[in-house]
Each structure stands twice: as structure tokens, then as C-alpha cells.
Design an enzyme around this catalytic site. Structure first.
Site, PDB file in Angstrom:
ATOM      1  N   ILE A 111       6.612   0.758   2.792  1.00 54.74           N
ATOM      2  CA  ILE A 111       6.713   2.050   2.108  1.00 54.74           C
ATOM      3  C   ILE A 111       6.460   3.186   3.088  1.00 54.74           C
ATOM      4  CG2 ILE A 111       5.630   3.526   0.366  1.00 54.74           C
ATOM      5  CD1 ILE A 111       5.333   1.074  -1.398  1.00 54.74           C
TER       6      ILE A 111
ATOM      7  N   VAL B 297       0.361   8.368  -2.649  1.00 48.11           N
ATOM      8  CA  VAL B 297       1.261   7.487  -3.406  1.00 48.11           C
ATOM      9  C   VAL B 297       0.815   6.042  -3.239  1.00 48.11           C
ATOM     10  CG1 VAL B 297       3.262   9.025  -3.357  1.00 48.11           C
ATOM     11  CG2 VAL B 297       2.899   7.409  -1.463  1.00 48.11           C
TER      12      VAL B 297
ATOM     13  N   ARG C 244      -3.008   4.059  -4.020  1.00 45.36           N
ATOM     14  CA  ARG C 244      -3.798   3.711  -5.196  1.00 45.36           C
ATOM     15  C   ARG C 244      -4.914   4.740  -5.330  1.00 45.36           C
ATOM     16  NH1 ARG C 244      -0.110   1.021  -6.428  1.00 45.36           N
ATOM     17  NH2 ARG C 244      -0.026  -1.200  -7.039  1.00 45.36           N
TER      18      ARG C 244
ATOM     19  N   ASP D   7       0.032  11.055  -6.990  1.00 47.33           N
ATOM     20  CA  ASP D   7       0.738  10.260  -7.992  1.00 47.33           C
ATOM     21  C   ASP D   7      -0.193   9.224  -8.596  1.00 47.33           C
ATOM     22  OD1 ASP D   7       3.054   9.369  -9.464  1.00 47.33           O
ATOM     23  OD2 ASP D   7       3.054   7.599  -8.171  1.00 47.33           O
TER      24      ASP D   7
ATOM     25  N   GLU E  67      -7.723   6.276 -13.738  1.00 42.11           N
ATOM     26  CA  GLU E  67      -6.309   6.305 -14.104  1.00 42.11           C
ATOM     27  C   GLU E  67      -6.085   5.434 -15.339  1.00 42.11           C
ATOM     28  OE1 GLU E  67      -2.316   4.535 -12.157  1.00 42.11           O
ATOM     29  OE2 GLU E  67      -3.383   5.936 -10.837  1.00 42.11           O
TER      30      GLU E  67
ATOM     31  N   HIS F 114       1.532   8.352 -11.891  1.00 46.73           N
ATOM     32  CA  HIS F 114       1.794   7.044 -11.284  1.00 46.73           C
ATOM     33  C   HIS F 114       3.226   6.590 -11.576  1.00 46.73           C
ATOM     34  CE1 HIS F 114      -0.168   2.999  -9.941  1.00 46.73           C
ATOM     35  NE2 HIS F 114       1.030   3.174  -9.403  1.00 46.73           N
TER      36      HIS F 114
END
Length: 315
Positions: free
Chosen positions: A151, A229, A231, A254, A259, A278
Site C-alpha cells: 500500500i 490510512v 489502523r 480514515d 472506531e 474507514h
């Protein structure tokens, strides 16, 4: 690793996936209370997507014949708590190749929107206010990518056309990548003060939990932007709030900790922060790529060939 029979649990209908081997019985389960069949017959478990860890690992203790756990996420932290219930030799595979494009798109979206003041303009549009003036550009800025896996590399691929001044890469250990050298995590203290934008793409591990704490944030330059982006628990939320409330740093998140971000949480209304729910991997690109991965993995499994993306093996 040959398996010519047994159940395969999928979070979407088998009829939607081209190229599945016909030797398995396919069961659809996406985290519902009732199991679709006896878990004891499952040999290949594709985990539900974006469900809680408790839901994801619930069938694992009842799956003695299980050989493969295939996540549909790049991260595997939501599954780790159930691995102790599995027999030795079970392979845990992640979804490398599924989320890179979509997550990298969102990382760039968050970066550009934050630098160019888009949240302020959208709120201004709602109030019929005209917020002209000069805003930050990505061009000529220095970007630090923390977590240079697939990523992180996809993020860099998309940064290159924006004429950044410098792109610096950090991973768990130093190495050389196609775009240039990758620094080790131990080098972060000396790299952070030079970055205008810090993009977090690292997986959540015991080494990265709370990595972005008061010391990390304190080393970032005044006015720098933190983009997460990865965790949520990679970032120490109270430490980030302290920097945001002071006005010294900006953030685009994000993922958050906690969360989902509950109503009334101070991150919702902290200054200079953009929050998305997310959705890095949750785009139109997800389903086709996920289904191709599942078909490819099951074809290899049925033929006795090594599966891809093995992260660890139990036992």
C-alpha cells in the site's frame, strides 16, 4: 496442501465468483448469528469483510479441519485473537493486491483535500461563504511514507505525478525498493522534522501500536499534515488531540481510535482535522479484486499448490 473436498465459507455468493473449483461445497456466511453449516466441515474460511474481531473469530474454535484462513483485508490484526484455537499448520493469508489502489486513492484524496482547504470550503458553501486566498500545494512538499509495503508503494506511485519535493520511505527494516532506499523505523526521529506530510500505511502490530505518540508528533514540523490510512491504534489519540488543539499540526484520518468514532468524541470537532469513516478499501474496486483473489487461492488450494499472501502458519 491438497484438498479435494470439504466446505468453503464465503462472505458472498459463490455464484458471483468466476473460476471456483467444483470440488468444494460452498457456504455463504457474512457474520450472521446462525452458521450456514457445521463449522467442523470447513477447510477454507474467507472471513467476513469489515466485521468486528469477535464476529470474525467466532467460528474458529469449531473448525478442526480448517487449513486456510483468508482475510479480505490487508491487515490481519482482527483475526489474531482466534489463532490459538486452531490446529497447527493452518495458513493465514491476507488480501495483498486487493486494496492497494483504493487505499492509495484515498490517501491522496485526504492529503490534497487537507492541503487545499477543501473541508473549509465545503462548510463555507453550506453557509454561502467565499473562502478565497492561498492554500498549500502538494507540489514541492516533502512526504514521508511510514509503512512501505504494497500500500505504501501504491501511495508513492500516485504521489510521483504531483511533483513532490521529496518522498521518503520507512518500513520495519531498511532495504532498497524500485523507487529508492527504504529507511528502518529506527530512523524516524531524524526523518520526521523534514516532512511536510506524513502518511501512515503501517500494519497494526505490537511494534506499531501507539507508534505515533507524543514524541513522534513532537518531532513533526510546525504545520505538518498527518494522514492515517493504516489502523487507528497506530496513533495515540490524546497525544494527537493535544497537537491539533494547539493548532500546530493538521490531520486527515480514515481510521481512528476508538472506531467507529462515537458521537461527542473531541476528534469530531478538533481544529484542522478531516475524518473519513474507514473507507480506504471500501470502493467499487474491492469486490472484483477480492473475488479474483478468492478464486485464485481456491484453485491453488484444490491443486495442492502453495497459496499466495501467507502471513503466518499456526503452530
Amino acid at each position: 496442501m491438497t484438498a479435494t473436498t470439504g466446505d468453503v465459507w464465503l462472505p458472498f455468493p459463490a455464484a458471483e465468483i468466476d473460476g471456483l473449483p467444483d470440488s468444494f461445497r460452498y457456504r455463504q456466511w457474512d457474520g450472521e448469528d446462525a452458521f450456514p453449516a457445521d463449522p467442523a466441515d470447513c477447510v477454507f474460511y474467507v472471513t467476513p469483510y469489515m466485521k468486528s474481531p469477535a464476529v470474525t473469530v467466532r467460528p474458529l474454535p469449531k473448525m478442526p479441519a480448517l487449513r486456510i484462513v483468508q482475510t479480505l483485508t490487508a491487515g490481519i490484526d482482527h483475526v489474531l485473537g482466534g489463532l490459538a484455537d486452531l490446529a497447527p499448520g493452518v495458513r493465514l493469508c491476507n488480501a495483498r493486491g486487493v486494496h492497494e489502489a483504493s487505499t492509495a486513492e484515498l490517501a491522496l484524496t485526504l492529503t490534497l483535500a487537507s492541503l487545499r482547504g477543501i473541508p473549509r470550503m465545503v462548510r463555507g458553501q453550506d453557509r454561502e461563504e467565499w473562502h478565497g486566498g492561498f492554500y498549500e500545494a502538494l507540489a514541492d512538499r516533502s512526504v514521508l511514507i511510514v509503512g512501505y509495503g504494497s500500500i505504501g508503494a501504491a501511495v508513492e506511485d500516485r504521489l510521483v505525478p504531483f511533483e513532490c519535493g521529496r518522498i521518503t520511505r520507512v518500513a520495519r527494516s531498511a532495504r532498497t525498493a524500485p523507487h529508492g532506499p527504504v529507511h528502518a523505523l529506527a530512523d524516524l526521529p531524524g526523518l520526521l522534522p523534514e516532512a511536510d506530510v506524513v502518511v501512515l500505511c503501517t500494519p497494526l502490530t505490537e511494534d506499531t501500536r501507539g507508534l505515533v505518540g507524543a514524541d513522534f508528533l513532537g518531532r513533526m514540523k510546525d504545520g505538518a499534515l498527518l494522514v492515517n490510512v493504516a489502523r487507528g491504534p497506530v496513533v495515540d489519540t490524546p497525544a494527537l488531540l493535544t497537537e491539533l488543539d494547539s493548532g500546530r499540526l493538521h490531520a486527515a484520518l480514515d481510521v481512528t481510535d476508538p472506531e467507529p468514532l462515537p458521537a461527542g468524541h473531541p476528534l469530531w470537532h478538533a481544529p484542522n482535522v478531516l475524518v473519513t469513516p474507514h473507507v480506504g478499501g471500501s470502493s467499487s474496486a474491492f469486490a472484483p479484486r477480492a473475488k479474483r483473489l478468492v478464486a485464485r487461492q481456491l484453485t491453488r488450494f484444490a491443486a495442492g499448490e502453495p497459496v499466495e499472501n501467507t502471513v503466518l502458519v499456526t503452530g
